[in-house]
Design a protein around this motif. Sequence first.
Motif, PDB file in Angstrom:
ATOM      1  N   ARG A  33      33.411 -36.188 -64.517  1.00  0.00           N
ATOM      2  CA  ARG A  33      31.952 -36.240 -64.539  1.00  0.00           C
ATOM      3  C   ARG A  33      31.353 -34.834 -64.499  1.00  0.00           C
ATOM      4  NH1 ARG A  33      29.402 -41.290 -62.705  1.00  0.00           N
ATOM      5  NH2 ARG A  33      30.966 -42.942 -62.887  1.00  0.00           N
ATOM      6  N   ILE A  34      30.105 -34.747 -64.971  1.00  0.00           N
ATOM      7  CA  ILE A  34      29.389 -33.478 -65.056  1.00  0.00           C
ATOM      8  C   ILE A  34      28.331 -33.424 -63.957  1.00  0.00           C
ATOM      9  CG2 ILE A  34      27.966 -32.000 -66.504  1.00  0.00           C
ATOM     10  CD1 ILE A  34      30.866 -32.331 -67.461  1.00  0.00           C
ATOM     11  N   GLN A  35      28.338 -32.331 -63.207  1.00  0.00           N
ATOM     12  CA  GLN A  35      27.417 -32.144 -62.088  1.00  0.00           C
ATOM     13  C   GLN A  35      26.238 -31.273 -62.517  1.00  0.00           C
ATOM     14  OE1 GLN A  35      27.664 -33.254 -58.759  1.00  0.00           O
ATOM     15  NE2 GLN A  35      25.635 -32.339 -58.437  1.00  0.00           N
ATOM     16  N   ARG A  36      24.997 -31.719 -62.154  1.00  0.00           N
ATOM     17  CA  ARG A  36      23.794 -30.913 -62.389  1.00  0.00           C
ATOM     18  C   ARG A  36      22.863 -31.021 -61.192  1.00  0.00           C
ATOM     19  NH1 ARG A  36      20.329 -31.586 -67.582  1.00  0.00           N
ATOM     20  NH2 ARG A  36      20.301 -33.779 -66.968  1.00  0.00           N
ATOM     21  N   GLN A  37      22.426 -29.884 -60.680  1.00  0.00           N
ATOM     22  CA  GLN A  37      21.438 -29.875 -59.608  1.00  0.00           C
ATOM     23  C   GLN A  37      20.127 -30.477 -60.115  1.00  0.00           C
ATOM     24  OE1 GLN A  37      21.257 -28.851 -56.419  1.00  0.00           O
ATOM     25  NE2 GLN A  37      23.281 -27.917 -56.117  1.00  0.00           N
ATOM     26  N   GLY A  38      19.555 -31.404 -59.337  1.00  0.00           N
ATOM     27  CA  GLY A  38      18.268 -31.983 -59.681  1.00  0.00           C
ATOM     28  C   GLY A  38      18.329 -33.207 -60.563  1.00  0.00           C
ATOM     29  N   ASP A  39      19.508 -33.618 -60.983  1.00  0.00           N
ATOM     30  CA  ASP A  39      19.652 -34.800 -61.829  1.00  0.00           C
ATOM     31  C   ASP A  39      19.992 -35.997 -60.945  1.00  0.00           C
ATOM     32  OD1 ASP A  39      20.252 -36.769 -63.633  1.00  0.00           O
ATOM     33  OD2 ASP A  39      21.679 -35.581 -64.801  1.00  0.00           O
ATOM     34  N   PRO A  40      19.118 -37.028 -60.894  1.00  0.00           N
ATOM     35  CA  PRO A  40      19.399 -38.179 -60.019  1.00  0.00           C
ATOM     36  C   PRO A  40      20.643 -38.952 -60.434  1.00  0.00           C
ATOM     37  CG  PRO A  40      17.509 -38.618 -61.438  1.00  0.00           C
ATOM     38  CD  PRO A  40      17.835 -37.166 -61.598  1.00  0.00           C
ATOM     39  N   ASP A  41      21.066 -38.824 -61.690  1.00  0.00           N
ATOM     40  CA  ASP A  41      22.268 -39.519 -62.160  1.00  0.00           C
ATOM     41  C   ASP A  41      23.538 -38.695 -61.961  1.00  0.00           C
ATOM     42  OD1 ASP A  41      20.852 -41.780 -63.124  1.00  0.00           O
ATOM     43  OD2 ASP A  41      20.276 -40.647 -64.913  1.00  0.00           O
ATOM     44  N   PHE A 146      14.578 -20.670 -61.501  1.00  0.00           N
ATOM     45  CA  PHE A 146      14.916 -21.210 -60.184  1.00  0.00           C
ATOM     46  C   PHE A 146      14.191 -22.537 -59.949  1.00  0.00           C
ATOM     47  CE2 PHE A 146      15.562 -16.615 -59.667  1.00  0.00           C
ATOM     48  CZ  PHE A 146      16.863 -16.606 -59.172  1.00  0.00           C
ATOM     49  N   ALA A 147      14.822 -23.409 -59.166  1.00  0.00           N
ATOM     50  CA  ALA A 147      14.274 -24.747 -58.942  1.00  0.00           C
ATOM     51  C   ALA A 147      13.006 -24.726 -58.092  1.00  0.00           C
ATOM     52  CB  ALA A 147      15.331 -25.636 -58.284  1.00  0.00           C
ATOM     53  N   ASN A 148      12.800 -23.682 -57.281  1.00  0.00           N
ATOM     54  CA  ASN A 148      11.615 -23.644 -56.413  1.00  0.00           C
ATOM     55  C   ASN A 148      10.400 -23.033 -57.110  1.00  0.00           C
ATOM     56  OD1 ASN A 148      12.561 -20.927 -56.402  1.00  0.00           O
ATOM     57  ND2 ASN A 148      11.491 -20.562 -54.454  1.00  0.00           N
ATOM     58  N   PRO A 154       7.923 -16.721 -69.008  1.00  0.00           N
ATOM     59  CA  PRO A 154       8.205 -15.897 -67.825  1.00  0.00           C
ATOM     60  C   PRO A 154       7.109 -15.946 -66.759  1.00  0.00           C
ATOM     61  CG  PRO A 154       7.276 -14.517 -69.525  1.00  0.00           C
ATOM     62  CD  PRO A 154       7.302 -15.919 -70.082  1.00  0.00           C
ATOM     63  N   ASN A 155       6.140 -16.859 -66.909  1.00  0.00           N
ATOM     64  CA  ASN A 155       5.012 -16.929 -65.967  1.00  0.00           C
ATOM     65  C   ASN A 155       5.307 -17.975 -64.901  1.00  0.00           C
ATOM     66  OD1 ASN A 155       3.429 -15.028 -67.535  1.00  0.00           O
ATOM     67  ND2 ASN A 155       3.147 -16.701 -69.008  1.00  0.00           N
ATOM     68  N   CYS A 156       6.145 -17.613 -63.948  1.00  0.00           N
ATOM     69  CA  CYS A 156       6.598 -18.545 -62.921  1.00  0.00           C
ATOM     70  C   CYS A 156       6.078 -18.132 -61.552  1.00  0.00           C
ATOM     71  CB  CYS A 156       8.127 -18.603 -62.899  1.00  0.00           C
ATOM     72  SG  CYS A 156       8.845 -19.281 -64.425  1.00  0.00           S
ATOM     73  N   GLU A 157       5.811 -19.143 -60.724  1.00  0.00           N
ATOM     74  CA  GLU A 157       5.353 -18.912 -59.353  1.00  0.00           C
ATOM     75  C   GLU A 157       6.257 -19.664 -58.378  1.00  0.00           C
ATOM     76  OE1 GLU A 157       3.067 -16.920 -58.337  1.00  0.00           O
ATOM     77  OE2 GLU A 157       2.285 -16.339 -60.312  1.00  0.00           O
ATOM     78  N   PRO A 158       6.685 -19.018 -57.290  1.00  0.00           N
ATOM     79  CA  PRO A 158       6.507 -17.589 -56.996  1.00  0.00           C
ATOM     80  C   PRO A 158       7.327 -16.723 -57.953  1.00  0.00           C
ATOM     81  CG  PRO A 158       8.025 -18.558 -55.439  1.00  0.00           C
ATOM     82  CD  PRO A 158       7.496 -19.702 -56.259  1.00  0.00           C
ATOM     83  N   ALA A 159       6.947 -15.465 -58.089  1.00  0.00           N
ATOM     84  CA  ALA A 159       7.623 -14.571 -59.027  1.00  0.00           C
ATOM     85  C   ALA A 159       9.081 -14.356 -58.647  1.00  0.00           C
ATOM     86  CB  ALA A 159       6.884 -13.232 -59.098  1.00  0.00           C
ATOM     87  N   GLU A 160       9.358 -14.301 -57.338  1.00  0.00           N
ATOM     88  CA  GLU A 160      10.732 -14.128 -56.857  1.00  0.00           C
ATOM     89  C   GLU A 160      11.268 -15.489 -56.430  1.00  0.00           C
ATOM     90  OE1 GLU A 160      12.427 -11.348 -57.001  1.00  0.00           O
ATOM     91  OE2 GLU A 160      10.724 -10.191 -57.771  1.00  0.00           O
ATOM     92  N   THR A 162      14.309 -18.459 -55.624  1.00  0.00           N
ATOM     93  CA  THR A 162      15.533 -18.525 -54.824  1.00  0.00           C
ATOM     94  C   THR A 162      16.396 -19.680 -55.318  1.00  0.00           C
ATOM     95  OG1 THR A 162      14.448 -19.933 -53.177  1.00  0.00           O
ATOM     96  CG2 THR A 162      14.433 -17.554 -52.770  1.00  0.00           C
ATOM     97  N   LEU A 163      17.686 -19.582 -55.046  1.00  0.00           N
ATOM     98  CA  LEU A 163      18.618 -20.648 -55.415  1.00  0.00           C
ATOM     99  C   LEU A 163      18.256 -21.935 -54.689  1.00  0.00           C
ATOM    100  CD1 LEU A 163      21.972 -18.630 -55.327  1.00  0.00           C
ATOM    101  CD2 LEU A 163      20.701 -19.374 -57.348  1.00  0.00           C
ATOM    102  N   PRO A 164      18.565 -23.102 -55.287  1.00  0.00           N
ATOM    103  CA  PRO A 164      19.395 -23.324 -56.468  1.00  0.00           C
ATOM    104  C   PRO A 164      18.650 -23.073 -57.776  1.00  0.00           C
ATOM    105  CG  PRO A 164      18.617 -25.420 -55.648  1.00  0.00           C
ATOM    106  CD  PRO A 164      18.149 -24.382 -54.657  1.00  0.00           C
ATOM    107  N   LEU A 165      19.412 -23.070 -58.866  1.00  0.00           N
ATOM    108  CA  LEU A 165      18.834 -22.892 -60.186  1.00  0.00           C
ATOM    109  C   LEU A 165      18.175 -24.181 -60.667  1.00  0.00           C
ATOM    110  CD1 LEU A 165      21.733 -20.962 -61.982  1.00  0.00           C
ATOM    111  CD2 LEU A 165      19.763 -20.013 -60.768  1.00  0.00           C
ATOM    112  N   ASN A 166      17.261 -24.025 -61.603  1.00  0.00           N
ATOM    113  CA  ASN A 166      16.657 -25.166 -62.284  1.00  0.00           C
ATOM    114  C   ASN A 166      17.594 -25.580 -63.416  1.00  0.00           C
ATOM    115  OD1 ASN A 166      15.124 -27.018 -63.677  1.00  0.00           O
ATOM    116  ND2 ASN A 166      13.563 -25.546 -64.335  1.00  0.00           N
ATOM    117  N   GLU A 167      18.556 -26.435 -63.106  1.00  0.00           N
ATOM    118  CA  GLU A 167      19.592 -26.792 -64.072  1.00  0.00           C
ATOM    119  C   GLU A 167      19.157 -27.890 -65.040  1.00  0.00           C
ATOM    120  OE1 GLU A 167      23.162 -27.635 -61.928  1.00  0.00           O
ATOM    121  OE2 GLU A 167      23.378 -25.580 -61.179  1.00  0.00           O
TER     122      GLU A 167
END
Length: 327
Positions: A33-41, A146-148, A154-160, A162-167
């Motif tokens: 199986r394939i794992q992805r952060q943020g995927d309910p399946d 990033f997931a947060n 490139p216009n993301c908030e907050p600019a900095e 943190t992990l985890p990634l937005n997979e």
Amino acid sequence: GWGGAQAKGWHVDYDLQTQLFLDRTYLFVSPNRIQRQGDPDSPAPLVFEGQFAPNLFLPQLRRDDFKQDGRETLFSLVFTPNIRLRMLNTDSNPILPPSYLPKLTLQAVHLRLFHGPDAAGPPRMLSLGLNVIGGHYSNGEDGCFFANQTGKDPNCEPAEGTLPLNEITGSFSTNLLRFELHGRLGFNVDPHRVSAWLVGANAFYELNSSIGPGGMSPAQRQVYGNGHWGLGLVGERAVNGNRFRLEGAYSHPFGETPHQRGTLSVEAAANPRWASGFGVFARYVRGQDYYNILFLERISLWQFGLVFDLNPGPRLKTDGDKPPGFQ
């Protein structure tokens, strides 16, 4: 080619290029199986995965002629529109964002037959290759890395972030410069029957770049790293144009935070002559996921399927029983 009847000197091959040390095309399934952060399946079953990598040659520059001289030097410029796809067994969005890896390869290859310890016995063959590759690697997404974070890259908030990634929808993009060295040594070579025992090794060093459109962002560089290096070993048996290959490879990133482990793969393949380049393979991969923004996921995958790898043997096949250059 149109080089004329003379074997010596430089020639240009327009329609019979020799393919060595380039990407293969794969289509396969896996019981894992394939794992992805943020995927309910997640983890989700894999329906199929494919790497589609046709190697498109410009006219190939050649010095000497292997069929007549037993030696040959080749210079090639090859465009490879490499695309990787994963399809999961889920109810929605089953196809993950593809990996796009178009690249241009400048290649130099030298082939040579030479006597073994027994001058009257079958010859040996040496093939050496250098690839200098410029490419781009991305997943075509415009979400924040990033997931947060919220917004669009490139216009993301907050600019900095943190992990985890937005997979799921995170943007992954880098340009790259890669250097590869390849070597093969053939024993009991029969160029007429396209048979030999082959052993070889390869190494690569790859640098990520922020230069140009699609270059790597500082945030991605910190996590993904400055590049990768790797080593590989290969053994192959060719019998009358049928090929049986066993190959191992190890790669490792550098300059990344947090530290990532290396990735090891072992692959066995069989390409029968009558299949015109198609074959079957089995592979085991353990380490970091190689699929764009999933690079922080740990994997342990068995893969089974089809491989397409054109056989350079017919291009080098000789008409007589006597090895070329040994008359």
